[in-house]
Scaffold this motif. Structure first.
Motif, short mmCIF file in Angstrom:
data_model
loop_
_atom_site.label_atom_id
_atom_site.label_comp_id
_atom_site.label_asym_id
_atom_site.label_seq_id
_atom_site.Cartn_x
_atom_site.Cartn_y
_atom_site.Cartn_z
N CYS A 147 0.85 -1.20 0.00
CA CYS A 147 0.00 0.00 0.00
C CYS A 147 0.88 1.24 0.00
O CYS A 147 2.09 1.17 0.23
CB CYS A 147 -0.96 0.00 1.19
N ASN A 191 0.92 3.64 2.12
CA ASN A 191 1.34 4.05 3.47
C ASN A 191 2.45 3.17 4.03
O ASN A 191 3.43 3.66 4.60
CB ASN A 191 0.16 4.05 4.43
N VAL A 193 -3.52 -2.68 10.86
CA VAL A 193 -4.87 -2.17 10.62
C VAL A 193 -5.67 -3.23 9.87
O VAL A 193 -5.18 -3.82 8.90
CB VAL A 193 -4.83 -0.86 9.81
N THR A 214 -13.42 -1.93 0.63
CA THR A 214 -12.57 -0.87 0.07
C THR A 214 -11.39 -1.43 -0.72
O THR A 214 -10.66 -0.65 -1.33
CB THR A 214 -12.04 0.03 1.19
N GLY A 268 -6.30 4.87 -1.46
CA GLY A 268 -6.44 5.60 -0.21
C GLY A 268 -6.29 4.71 1.01
O GLY A 268 -6.66 3.53 0.99
N GLY A 269 -5.73 5.30 2.09
CA GLY A 269 -5.58 4.58 3.34
C GLY A 269 -4.61 3.41 3.22
O GLY A 269 -3.80 3.34 2.29
N CYS A 270 -4.74 2.50 4.15
CA CYS A 270 -3.90 1.30 4.10
C CYS A 270 -4.64 0.24 3.30
O CYS A 270 -5.12 -0.76 3.84
CB CYS A 270 -3.58 0.80 5.51
N ASN A 271 -4.76 0.46 2.00
CA ASN A 271 -5.45 -0.45 1.10
C ASN A 271 -4.47 -0.98 0.06
O ASN A 271 -3.55 -0.26 -0.36
CB ASN A 271 -6.60 0.25 0.37
#
Length: 428
Positions: free
Chosen positions: A364, A366, A386, A392, A397-400
């Motif tokens: 990901c 992040n 997480v 998702t 976006g995010g930890c994806n």
């Protein structure tokens, strides 16, 4: 549950052993024959506990964001009181024998013990109490099975410390007094070393010129924190051995008893032997339990999850093909691909609710290429831990997982390797 237990038990064991040791060393008389100051030790527990709860609450609410200015004077007081407690234990026989002739000295001893208990509880328990704040993960419902397991681990940690101290206390009447006294002295010396460790850490942060010998001592104390806790338990091996020896030496046969000894005395001797051996045996169980908690338990909660091995798939003419049947079980499936520039990449596929598929790199934006693993039905990032919302996966976006183009149809998933080649930088 294990994480809570491992965090709570070591934090409460020291105060529990201190309360037990002071109770054994300073208990005199029964009922009305007890000095009024014997209750002061209980008040020390209560005052220390209330103060720890208030302090933990202020830290949790960010009213106090630096605990140093509180711990610094507290630790100085702890070190002084610990030294006084060691002296008190050395002369406790003089204090407790015929205490009514010097009641003021008895009251002073109980006052020192109460202060030591209160300060130790106040210093040790805030970190334990703050474990309550992580019972519920942000965004999760309050009453869940995970929350109940964390609560159970917290309660069991406190109970375990109290039970261990109670087990060691049973040897007060079966082991010879010098053996139990030696164990108590070592417990207090180790407690002094623990408080000195905290004090030296604060002093190091405040003082630019720190003596080399003090730094070496501080490093040793920090590196052996768990070992000191285990030593507080294993030192009771001394009274345990003394208890067994005393039990075995107790005459219970007719040949070893005098002719005028009655049956009641024989039964009393047999009961003492059983009690002595049982106390020693349970003490060994308690010592093993402490060791297992601080070794196997700590290792278990610090164990790094391993990523599942990559699965086979078809790769032909620049197209990777994975049949639905291989990934339709709803679990995480990991695959590996070697890009044109030689970079070894991973991508994951998981079937989501409604028949859709979540597909992306095993990395990901992040956390980089740390990867994802499956635990208790959740997909979790190995680096930040997480839990990923399955809905998702496939979105940025995010930890994806980083998404890339793919096609589904005719019972299979197809991926153009050129799209993977373009993302190889995420694995370098």
């Amino acid at each position: 549950m294990l994480e809570q237990f491992v965090a709570v038990m070591p934090g409460t064991l020291g105060p529990a052993l201190l309360v037990m040791c002071m109770s054994v060393m300073l208990t005199v008389g029964e009922g009305r024959d007890k000095p009024i100051s014997s209750r002061w030790r209980l008040w020390g527990i209560l005052i220390g506990l209330v103060a720890a709860i208030v302090f933990a609450g202020l830290r949790a609410s960010a009213v106090i964001n630096q605990r140093t200015f509180i711990n610094y004077p507290v630790l100085w007081c702890c070190v002084v009181i610990d030294l006084l407690l060691i002296v008190l234990v050395f002369v406790n026989r003089l204090i407790t024998r015929n205490w009514r002739r010097h009641a003021a000295v008895m009251h002073l001893a109980n006052l020192v013990a109460a202060l030591g208990i209160a300060l130790t509880v106040f210093y040790a328990l805030p970190d334990v109490i703050l474990q309550l704040t992580i019972w519920v993960e942000p965004g999760d419902p309050i009453f869940t099975s995970d929350m109940l397991l964390r609560a159970l681990g917290f309660v069991l940690g406190i109970i375990a410390s109290a039970v261990i101290a109670a087990i060691f206390r049973t040897m007060r009447s079966t082991a010879v007094r010098p053996a139990f006294l030696s164990a108590v002295l070592v417990v207090l010396v180790i407690q002094l070393m623990q408080h000195l460790t905290g004090l030296l850490q604060i002093m190091q942060a405040r003082t630019l010129r720190f003596p080399h010998i003090a730094f070496v001592m501080l490093a040793w104390l920090i590196n052996n924190k768990s070992g000191l806790i285990m030593a507080q338990a294993f030192i009771f091996l001394i009274p345990a051995v003394a208890s067994v020896v005393a039990g075995l030496r107790m005459p219970v046969s007719a040949k070893r008893l005098a002719a005028d000894v009655n049956a009641a005395t024989v039964r009393k001797h047999k009961a003492f032997r059983r009690r002595a051996i049982a106390a020693a045996a349970w003490s060994m169980v308690a010592m093993i339990g402490v060791t297992a908690t601080l070794t196997l338990g700590v290792a278990a909660i610090n164990q790094q999850p391993t990523l599942s091995p990559p699965e086979a798939y078809s790769l032909k003419d620049g197209v990777a093909t994975i049949p639905f049947s291989q990934v339709e079980d709803g679990h995480l499936h990991r695959f590996e691909y070697k890009a044109k520039d030689g970079t070894v990449m991973r991508f994951i596929i998981i079937k989501k609710n409604g028949g859709a598929y979540g597909i992306g790199l095993d990395a990901c934006e992040n956390c980089g290429d740390a990867g994802y693993y499956e635990k208790d039905g959740k997909i979790i990032c190995k680096k930040c831990e997480v839990a990923i919302n399955l809905a998702t996966i496939g979105f940025k976006g995010g930890c994806n997982p980083i998404p890339f183009p793919y096609k589904t149809g005719s019972g299979k998933i197809t991926i153009q390797t050129a799209d993977l080649d373009a993302l190889s930088a995420h694995f370098q």
